[in-house]
Design a protein around this motif. Structure first.
Motif, short mmCIF file in Angstrom:
data_model
loop_
_atom_site.label_atom_id
_atom_site.label_comp_id
_atom_site.label_asym_id
_atom_site.label_seq_id
_atom_site.Cartn_x
_atom_site.Cartn_y
_atom_site.Cartn_z
N SER A 82 0.84 -1.20 0.00
CA SER A 82 0.00 0.00 0.00
C SER A 82 0.87 1.24 0.00
CB SER A 82 -0.89 0.03 1.25
OG SER A 82 -1.76 -1.05 1.25
N LEU A 83 0.39 2.26 -0.70
CA LEU A 83 1.05 3.56 -0.70
C LEU A 83 0.13 4.58 -0.04
CD1 LEU A 83 2.39 3.41 -4.36
CD2 LEU A 83 3.61 2.83 -2.27
N THR A 84 0.67 5.72 0.33
CA THR A 84 -0.11 6.70 1.08
C THR A 84 -1.14 7.45 0.24
OG1 THR A 84 1.61 8.35 0.71
CG2 THR A 84 1.73 7.08 2.76
N ASP A 85 -1.07 7.39 -1.07
CA ASP A 85 -1.99 8.15 -1.91
C ASP A 85 -3.17 7.32 -2.40
OD1 ASP A 85 -0.65 6.51 -3.63
OD2 ASP A 85 -0.26 8.05 -5.13
N LYS A 86 -3.58 6.32 -1.61
CA LYS A 86 -4.72 5.46 -1.96
C LYS A 86 -4.44 4.66 -3.22
CE LYS A 86 -7.43 6.70 1.34
NZ LYS A 86 -6.97 6.08 2.52
N ILE B 9 -10.01 -7.42 -8.18
CA ILE B 9 -9.22 -6.92 -9.29
C ILE B 9 -8.28 -8.01 -9.81
CG2 ILE B 9 -7.55 -5.15 -10.01
CD1 ILE B 9 -10.22 -3.96 -9.08
N GLU B 10 -8.30 -8.23 -11.11
CA GLU B 10 -7.37 -9.14 -11.78
C GLU B 10 -6.04 -8.37 -11.94
OE1 GLU B 10 -4.95 -11.23 -13.71
OE2 GLU B 10 -6.73 -12.27 -13.03
N PRO B 11 -4.95 -8.82 -11.30
CA PRO B 11 -3.73 -8.02 -11.27
C PRO B 11 -2.94 -7.97 -12.58
CG PRO B 11 -3.38 -10.07 -10.11
CD PRO B 11 -4.83 -10.02 -10.48
N GLU B 12 -3.19 -8.85 -13.52
CA GLU B 12 -2.44 -8.81 -14.78
C GLU B 12 -2.90 -7.65 -15.67
OE1 GLU B 12 0.25 -10.60 -15.36
OE2 GLU B 12 -0.04 -11.63 -13.45
N GLN C 92 8.11 -2.56 -11.42
CA GLN C 92 7.04 -2.12 -10.52
C GLN C 92 6.01 -1.35 -11.33
OE1 GLN C 92 8.06 -0.43 -6.66
NE2 GLN C 92 6.78 1.32 -7.16
N ARG C 93 4.74 -1.53 -10.92
CA ARG C 93 3.69 -0.75 -11.56
C ARG C 93 2.73 -0.27 -10.49
NH1 ARG C 93 -0.46 -4.12 -15.46
NH2 ARG C 93 -0.71 -5.71 -13.90
N LEU C 94 2.19 0.89 -10.72
CA LEU C 94 1.27 1.53 -9.79
C LEU C 94 -0.16 1.16 -10.16
CD1 LEU C 94 1.06 3.61 -7.45
CD2 LEU C 94 0.82 5.35 -9.23
N ILE C 95 -0.91 0.69 -9.16
CA ILE C 95 -2.34 0.44 -9.35
C ILE C 95 -3.05 1.62 -8.69
CG2 ILE C 95 -4.25 -1.14 -8.99
CD1 ILE C 95 -2.18 -3.38 -8.64
N LYS C 96 -3.63 2.49 -9.50
CA LYS C 96 -4.16 3.76 -9.02
C LYS C 96 -5.53 3.63 -8.36
CE LYS C 96 -1.50 6.55 -12.17
NZ LYS C 96 -1.51 7.66 -13.10
N HIS C 97 -5.88 4.69 -7.67
CA HIS C 97 -7.12 4.80 -6.91
C HIS C 97 -8.34 4.40 -7.73
CE1 HIS C 97 -10.60 6.97 -5.27
NE2 HIS C 97 -10.03 6.81 -4.10
N GLY C 98 -8.45 4.90 -8.95
CA GLY C 98 -9.62 4.62 -9.78
C GLY C 98 -9.79 3.15 -10.11
N VAL C 99 -8.69 2.44 -10.31
CA VAL C 99 -8.75 1.01 -10.57
C VAL C 99 -9.19 0.26 -9.32
CG1 VAL C 99 -7.38 -1.04 -11.13
CG2 VAL C 99 -7.01 1.09 -12.39
N LEU C 100 -8.66 0.67 -8.18
CA LEU C 100 -8.96 -0.01 -6.93
C LEU C 100 -10.40 0.23 -6.48
CD1 LEU C 100 -5.71 0.84 -4.97
CD2 LEU C 100 -6.28 -1.33 -6.07
#
Length: 98
Positions: free
Chosen positions: A11-15, A68-71, A27-35
């Motif tokens: 987890s990161l601090t920006d949701k 969420i499907e992580p691929e 590394q890839r960022l999974i952003k707030h909107g996807v989550l």
């Protein structure tokens, strides 16, 4: 970390959540909107878990769960509270019965 997909999540601090592939070292960022989709989230921490197939189960306060499907980062299911047997309640507190 899921051994099936060789992915590490944090987890990161920006949701958002960072996904790290331990094989290719990317590394890839999974952003707030996807989550969270279009859910309105307060400042609480991201609560998530991985299932046996490496999918992310994201708890959305006041809504329920998104899977969420992580691929490809697609939402494969959403389970609102009080549907599909998902009971509304606070199960984080408990009492010791004597």
């Amino acid at each position: 970390m899921t051994s099936m997909r060789n992915k590490l999540f944090t987890s990161l601090t920006d949701k958002s959540i960072a996904q790290f592939d331990v094989i290719v070292k990317e590394q890839r960022l999974i952003k707030h909107g996807v989550l969270f989709g279009n859910a309105n989230i307060d400042n609480s921490a991201i609560d998530y878990s991985l299932d046996a197939e490496g999918r992310l189960w994201i708890w959305i306060p006041g809504y329920g769960v998104r899977i969420i499907e992580p691929e490809n980062l697609s939402c494969i299911d959403s389970i609102p509270i009080n549907t599909k047997g998902f009971i509304n309640g606070d199960f984080t507190r408990y009492e010791v019965w004597r």
